[in-house]
Motif scaffolding. Structure first.
Motif, mmCIF file in Angstrom:
data_model
loop_
_atom_site.group_PDB
_atom_site.id
_atom_site.type_symbol
_atom_site.label_atom_id
_atom_site.label_comp_id
_atom_site.label_asym_id
_atom_site.label_seq_id
_atom_site.Cartn_x
_atom_site.Cartn_y
_atom_site.Cartn_z
ATOM 1 N N LEU A 3 0.640 -1.198 0.165
ATOM 2 C CA LEU A 3 0.210 0.122 0.089
ATOM 3 C C LEU A 3 1.059 1.207 0.086
ATOM 4 C CD1 LEU A 3 -2.822 -0.762 2.544
ATOM 5 C CD2 LEU A 3 -2.928 -0.710 0.081
ATOM 6 N N PHE A 4 2.033 1.353 0.723
ATOM 7 C CA PHE A 4 2.825 2.240 0.739
ATOM 8 C C PHE A 4 3.643 2.542 -0.652
ATOM 9 C CE2 PHE A 4 7.487 3.786 1.296
ATOM 10 C CZ PHE A 4 6.971 5.176 1.749
ATOM 11 N N LEU A 5 3.895 1.504 -1.245
ATOM 12 C CA LEU A 5 4.867 1.492 -2.561
ATOM 13 C C LEU A 5 4.005 1.854 -3.737
ATOM 14 C CD1 LEU A 5 7.477 -1.120 -1.627
ATOM 15 C CD2 LEU A 5 7.527 1.512 -1.607
ATOM 16 N N LEU A 6 2.581 1.319 -3.595
ATOM 17 C CA LEU A 6 1.584 1.695 -4.831
ATOM 18 C C LEU A 6 1.719 2.927 -5.612
ATOM 19 C CD1 LEU A 6 -1.278 -0.686 -4.395
ATOM 20 C CD2 LEU A 6 0.437 -0.951 -6.229
ATOM 21 N N PRO A 7 1.576 4.018 -4.773
ATOM 22 C CA PRO A 7 1.703 5.142 -5.480
ATOM 23 C C PRO A 7 2.914 5.652 -6.003
ATOM 24 C CG PRO A 7 0.465 5.348 -3.437
ATOM 25 C CD PRO A 7 1.122 4.087 -3.470
ATOM 26 N N LEU A 8 4.263 5.061 -5.459
ATOM 27 C CA LEU A 8 5.368 5.271 -6.044
ATOM 28 C C LEU A 8 5.680 4.445 -7.217
ATOM 29 C CD1 LEU A 8 7.370 5.268 -2.645
ATOM 30 C CD2 LEU A 8 6.762 7.268 -3.821
ATOM 31 N N ASP A 55 -3.734 9.765 -5.621
ATOM 32 C CA ASP A 55 -4.711 9.087 -5.297
ATOM 33 C C ASP A 55 -4.575 7.801 -6.232
ATOM 34 O OD1 ASP A 55 -6.649 10.285 -3.410
ATOM 35 O OD2 ASP A 55 -6.751 11.863 -4.824
ATOM 36 N N THR A 56 -4.730 6.650 -5.793
ATOM 37 C CA THR A 56 -4.520 5.417 -6.527
ATOM 38 C C THR A 56 -5.758 4.421 -6.547
ATOM 39 O OG1 THR A 56 -2.094 5.408 -5.716
ATOM 40 C CG2 THR A 56 -2.946 3.631 -6.958
ATOM 41 N N GLN A 96 -10.320 -0.517 -7.373
ATOM 42 C CA GLN A 96 -10.925 -0.434 -5.967
ATOM 43 C C GLN A 96 -9.839 0.823 -5.491
ATOM 44 O OE1 GLN A 96 -10.381 -3.857 -3.398
ATOM 45 N NE2 GLN A 96 -12.196 -4.755 -4.265
ATOM 46 N N LYS A 97 -10.518 1.774 -4.726
ATOM 47 C CA LYS A 97 -9.675 3.043 -4.247
ATOM 48 C C LYS A 97 -8.851 2.594 -3.203
ATOM 49 C CE LYS A 97 -10.277 7.563 -2.703
ATOM 50 N NZ LYS A 97 -8.864 7.923 -2.958
ATOM 51 N N MET A 98 -7.559 2.935 -3.249
ATOM 52 C CA MET A 98 -6.543 2.722 -2.227
ATOM 53 C C MET A 98 -6.627 3.735 -1.310
ATOM 54 S SD MET A 98 -5.422 -0.120 -3.610
ATOM 55 C CE MET A 98 -4.149 -0.566 -2.376
ATOM 56 N N THR A 151 -5.039 -3.642 -13.164
ATOM 57 C CA THR A 151 -5.101 -2.537 -13.697
ATOM 58 C C THR A 151 -4.548 -1.636 -12.394
ATOM 59 O OG1 THR A 151 -7.205 -1.825 -12.904
ATOM 60 C CG2 THR A 151 -7.006 -2.579 -15.257
ATOM 61 N N MET A 152 -3.935 -0.336 -12.626
ATOM 62 C CA MET A 152 -3.740 0.852 -11.724
ATOM 63 C C MET A 152 -3.926 2.135 -12.404
ATOM 64 S SD MET A 152 -0.322 1.607 -9.451
ATOM 65 C CE MET A 152 -0.071 -0.043 -9.083
ATOM 66 N N ASP A 153 -4.999 3.036 -11.812
ATOM 67 C CA ASP A 153 -5.132 4.271 -12.098
ATOM 68 C C ASP A 153 -4.285 5.229 -11.149
ATOM 69 O OD1 ASP A 153 -6.240 3.355 -14.553
ATOM 70 O OD2 ASP A 153 -8.075 3.257 -13.545
ATOM 71 N N ALA A 154 -3.628 6.119 -11.447
ATOM 72 C CA ALA A 154 -3.142 7.250 -10.442
ATOM 73 C C ALA A 154 -3.350 8.670 -10.802
ATOM 74 C CB ALA A 154 -1.771 6.986 -10.311
ATOM 75 N N SER A 155 -3.624 9.237 -9.842
ATOM 76 C CA SER A 155 -3.849 10.825 -10.312
ATOM 77 C C SER A 155 -2.872 11.387 -9.275
ATOM 78 C CB SER A 155 -5.157 11.118 -9.952
ATOM 79 O OG SER A 155 -5.380 12.761 -9.818
#
Length: 188
Positions: free
Chosen positions: A8-13, A41-42, A47-49, A136-140
């Motif tokens: 969870l910590f690394l996903l946005p990175l 935001d990921t 699913q919203k992280m 999938t992964m979507d990031a803003s």
């Protein structure tokens, strides 16, 4: 395999780094030197992280290319079968297909804004086969310039306000590199 908390910590990175490193450094916008607040935001697998994840990063514009180091560029070029970078005004679009740890990662990233004050990055990535069950992964990501870096901060230093001793988790660039090496070695 990475633990859920570490993931969870690394996903946005990961989301930020999987889409940008292979773009040519000369094509990438340069952020103004100083302290930037970056909010991410990921959504993973739809699913919203938890988040948004908020960090502060010290940037030296002369070193900021939002990409990998030149030695890493050769490795990235070997791993990417597609890298299309288009710029129109203050908007850059990057479409890529790269291999990451045995997964094909197809990404579409749009970066817009003024790199002196504020920018926004939207990224959609697809993994084949799914990475740790994630297809999938979507990031803003939004970046906002806060002012000069704090005394003692070097380019790439990261602080996560509200976490750790003293109210902020701090990570220097050397520690970050070591964590990435450990993830590559033990995170599979």
């Amino acid at each position: 395999m990475a633990t859920p908390a570490r993931s969870l910590f690394l996903l946005p990175l990961i989301a930020a780094t999987l889409t940008l490193p292979a773009a040519h450094a000369a094509d990438m916008p340069l952020r103004k030197s100083g302290l930037w607040e970056i909010k991410t935001d990921t959504r993973a697998g739809g699913q919203k992280m938890p988040g948004p994840m908020v960090m502060q990063m010290c940037i030296d514009q002369s070193k900021d290319d939002m990409t990998a180091e030149p030695g890493d560029m050769r490795e990235m070029k070997k791993r990417c079968s597609k890298m299309d970078v288009k710029q129109s005004g203050n908007t850059m679009t990057v479409d890529s297909v790269c291999m990451h740890e045995g997964h094909a990662v197809s990404s579409h990233t749009v970066i817009s804004g003024d790199m002196n004050t504020a920018y926004r990055m939207e990224s959609q990535s697809r993994f084949s086969p799914p990475m740790n069950g994630m297809a999938t992964m979507d990031a803003s990501m939004t970046g906002k310039w806060l002012g000069p870096c704090k005394p003692g901060q070097a380019h790439g230093s990261v602080m996560l306000p509200g976490m750790g001793a003293g109210g902020a988790f701090k990570m220097d660039p050397e520690t970050m590199k070591k964590m990435q090496q450990m993830q590559q070695q033990y995170g599979r």
